[in-house]
Scaffold this active site. Structure first.
Site, mmCIF file in Angstrom:
data_model
loop_
_atom_site.group_PDB
_atom_site.id
_atom_site.type_symbol
_atom_site.label_atom_id
_atom_site.label_comp_id
_atom_site.label_asym_id
_atom_site.label_seq_id
_atom_site.Cartn_x
_atom_site.Cartn_y
_atom_site.Cartn_z
ATOM 1 N N LEU A 185 -51.157 51.044 38.074
ATOM 2 C CA LEU A 185 -50.488 52.319 38.347
ATOM 3 C C LEU A 185 -51.179 53.090 39.458
ATOM 4 O O LEU A 185 -50.528 53.629 40.356
ATOM 5 C CB LEU A 185 -50.468 53.186 37.084
ATOM 6 C CG LEU A 185 -49.307 52.960 36.114
ATOM 7 C CD1 LEU A 185 -49.426 51.620 35.400
ATOM 8 C CD2 LEU A 185 -49.245 54.097 35.093
ATOM 9 N N GLY A 186 -52.504 53.210 39.376
ATOM 10 C CA GLY A 186 -53.237 54.003 40.347
ATOM 11 C C GLY A 186 -54.707 54.076 40.011
ATOM 12 O O GLY A 186 -55.135 53.586 38.965
ATOM 13 N N THR A 222 -48.890 59.968 36.377
ATOM 14 C CA THR A 222 -49.965 59.102 36.856
ATOM 15 C C THR A 222 -50.847 59.873 37.828
ATOM 16 O O THR A 222 -52.082 59.836 37.749
ATOM 17 C CB THR A 222 -49.404 57.836 37.523
ATOM 18 O OG1 THR A 222 -48.719 57.059 36.546
ATOM 19 C CG2 THR A 222 -50.511 56.995 38.146
ATOM 20 N N HIS A 225 -52.959 62.504 35.949
ATOM 21 C CA HIS A 225 -54.092 61.832 35.303
ATOM 22 C C HIS A 225 -55.178 61.494 36.336
ATOM 23 O O HIS A 225 -56.365 61.788 36.120
ATOM 24 C CB HIS A 225 -53.570 60.559 34.629
ATOM 25 C CG HIS A 225 -54.604 59.741 33.939
ATOM 26 N ND1 HIS A 225 -54.810 59.793 32.574
ATOM 27 C CD2 HIS A 225 -55.489 58.815 34.407
ATOM 28 C CE1 HIS A 225 -55.775 58.945 32.229
ATOM 29 N NE2 HIS A 225 -56.203 58.343 33.333
ATOM 30 N N GLU A 226 -54.770 60.906 37.461
ATOM 31 C CA GLU A 226 -55.746 60.480 38.463
ATOM 32 C C GLU A 226 -56.408 61.665 39.168
ATOM 33 O O GLU A 226 -57.605 61.638 39.451
ATOM 34 C CB GLU A 226 -55.082 59.566 39.493
ATOM 35 C CG GLU A 226 -54.480 58.293 38.923
ATOM 36 C CD GLU A 226 -55.472 57.410 38.201
ATOM 37 O OE1 GLU A 226 -56.700 57.616 38.342
ATOM 38 O OE2 GLU A 226 -55.027 56.508 37.479
ATOM 39 N N HIS A 235 -61.858 60.014 30.615
ATOM 40 C CA HIS A 235 -60.828 59.654 29.647
ATOM 41 C C HIS A 235 -61.157 60.327 28.321
ATOM 42 O O HIS A 235 -62.331 60.479 27.970
ATOM 43 C CB HIS A 235 -60.761 58.144 29.449
ATOM 44 C CG HIS A 235 -60.197 57.432 30.635
ATOM 45 N ND1 HIS A 235 -60.772 56.311 31.180
ATOM 46 C CD2 HIS A 235 -59.087 57.689 31.395
ATOM 47 C CE1 HIS A 235 -60.038 55.891 32.209
ATOM 48 N NE2 HIS A 235 -59.030 56.728 32.365
ATOM 49 N N ASP A 245 -66.162 62.483 25.950
ATOM 50 C CA ASP A 245 -65.615 62.817 27.274
ATOM 51 C C ASP A 245 -66.293 64.038 27.882
ATOM 52 O O ASP A 245 -65.835 64.567 28.886
ATOM 53 C CB ASP A 245 -64.102 63.031 27.193
ATOM 54 C CG ASP A 245 -63.705 64.220 26.324
ATOM 55 O OD1 ASP A 245 -64.579 64.786 25.632
ATOM 56 O OD2 ASP A 245 -62.508 64.585 26.333
ATOM 57 N N THR A 250 -62.004 68.780 22.798
ATOM 58 C CA THR A 250 -61.103 67.650 22.590
ATOM 59 C C THR A 250 -61.620 66.820 21.421
ATOM 60 O O THR A 250 -62.814 66.544 21.344
ATOM 61 C CB THR A 250 -60.998 66.774 23.854
ATOM 62 O OG1 THR A 250 -62.307 66.344 24.240
ATOM 63 C CG2 THR A 250 -60.347 67.544 24.989
#
Length: 315
Positions: A185-186, A222, A225-226, A235, A245, A250
């Site tokens: 994806l990337g 995507t 996220h990147e 992540h 993380d 979280t």
């Protein structure tokens, strides 16, 4: 909730989000899952640049100190974006409309203006965050190529290898659109890497909302996220079973989540917390991710303060 810990080893993680390498026949089935080859890219970059480990450890320490001491950026940061399009086919030569749709998604997602932000469960409503960073399309550079795929060794970022060199990478976010290959994806370069390869790469099939964008990665997440990785976010599962993380608010995740998990999805980590599967830094489908947390915002803010790894973007 996790305590914010500092680890030089964890600081070594560079993010190169991708699915496992696959044959052409396997690629279609892999499209159902988002994935990452962080460790393979990390091993290569550490071999090429032994100083990277200490540089990233310094960035991690600075980030931790900035978050603890409240030395965060005030006001609005606007990041100019240069989109570098490498194309062999008409589908790869993505339109200006498709490019602008991706910029629009980034602006919505990083400013809590996405329509699904109101779906954040009550459990996490107290920590859902408006990161408050905006993006403006600065330039589109196009280049025809005979390459069928580019891989993850940064060839698309180097004119000597047929790619496009980054434009002003210390003041502009460079995004390359191309066919990466292997169902990838990337991927993004974490703060601390070389400015000559700094930026984000997105496969044309997962870029923006229109044109070549293909479900279930056709909502522009995507890039969200990147760009999160480019802004120093890990992540959410910490790239380890029940990993860290470096964000306090979280929950502990067993590992990556895929698809669109039903809520609540419980972790088997200590305390069996409900996982924040809708966080942009998980691996869910585009439709399943729609929030950053306040702790992630603080971590992002820390790289833009004076002395931070991306301070030049805040000027």
């Amino acid at each position: 909730m996790k305590k914010l810990l500092l680890s030089a080893a964890a600081a070594l993680l560079l993010f190169s989000c991708q699915k496992d390498n696959a044959t052409e026949e396997q690629t279609a089935s892999l499209a159902a899952h988002r994935g990452c080859a962080s460790h393979e890219v990390l091993e290569r970059q550490l071999k090429e640049n032994p100083a990277l480990a200490s540089r990233m450890a310094e960035i991690e320490k600075f980030t931790n100190d900035a978050v603890k001491n409240g030395r965060l950026v005030n006001g609005k940061i606007e990041i100019p974006v240069v989109v570098n399009v490498l194309y062999r086919t008409a589908a790869e030569n993505i339109s200006l409309t498709q490019i602008q749709s991706q910029i629009d998604v980034l602006n919505k997602d990083f400013n809590a203006l996405n329509s699904d932000f109101n779906q954040v469960p009550t459990l996490f409503s107290g920590v859902k965050a408006n990161v408050g960073i905006s993006f403006v399309l600065d330039q589109v550079i196009r280049k025809s190529t005979t390459k069928t795929s580019w891989g993850t060794r940064d060839a698309m970022k180097k004119s000597k290898q047929g790619g496009i060199d980054p434009t002003s990478p210390t003041t502009k976010l460079n995004i390359w659109s191309c066919t990466i290959g292997g169902g990838i994806l990337g991927y993004a370069q974490f703060p601390g890497g070389s400015s000559a390869t700094d930026g984000v790469v997105i496969d044309a099939k997962y870029f923006g909302l229109a044109g070549s964008a293909a479900a279930p990665y056709n909502l522009g997440r995507t890039a969200t996220h990147e760009v999160g990785h480019w802004m120093n976010l890990r992540h959410i599962w910490g790239d380890a079973t029940c990993g860290n993380d470096f964000v306090a608010d979280t929950p502990l995740h067993n590992t990556a989540n895929y698809g669109v998990p039903a809520y609540p999805h419980y972790s088997t980590c200590a305390g069996t917390p409900v996982e924040m599967t809708m966080n942009y830094m998980d691996y869910t489908d585009d439709a399943g991710m729609y929030m950053f947390s306040a702790g992630q915002k603080a971590r992002i803010d820390a790289i833009f303060v004076s002395g931070g790894a991306r301070y030049s973007f805040a000027q």
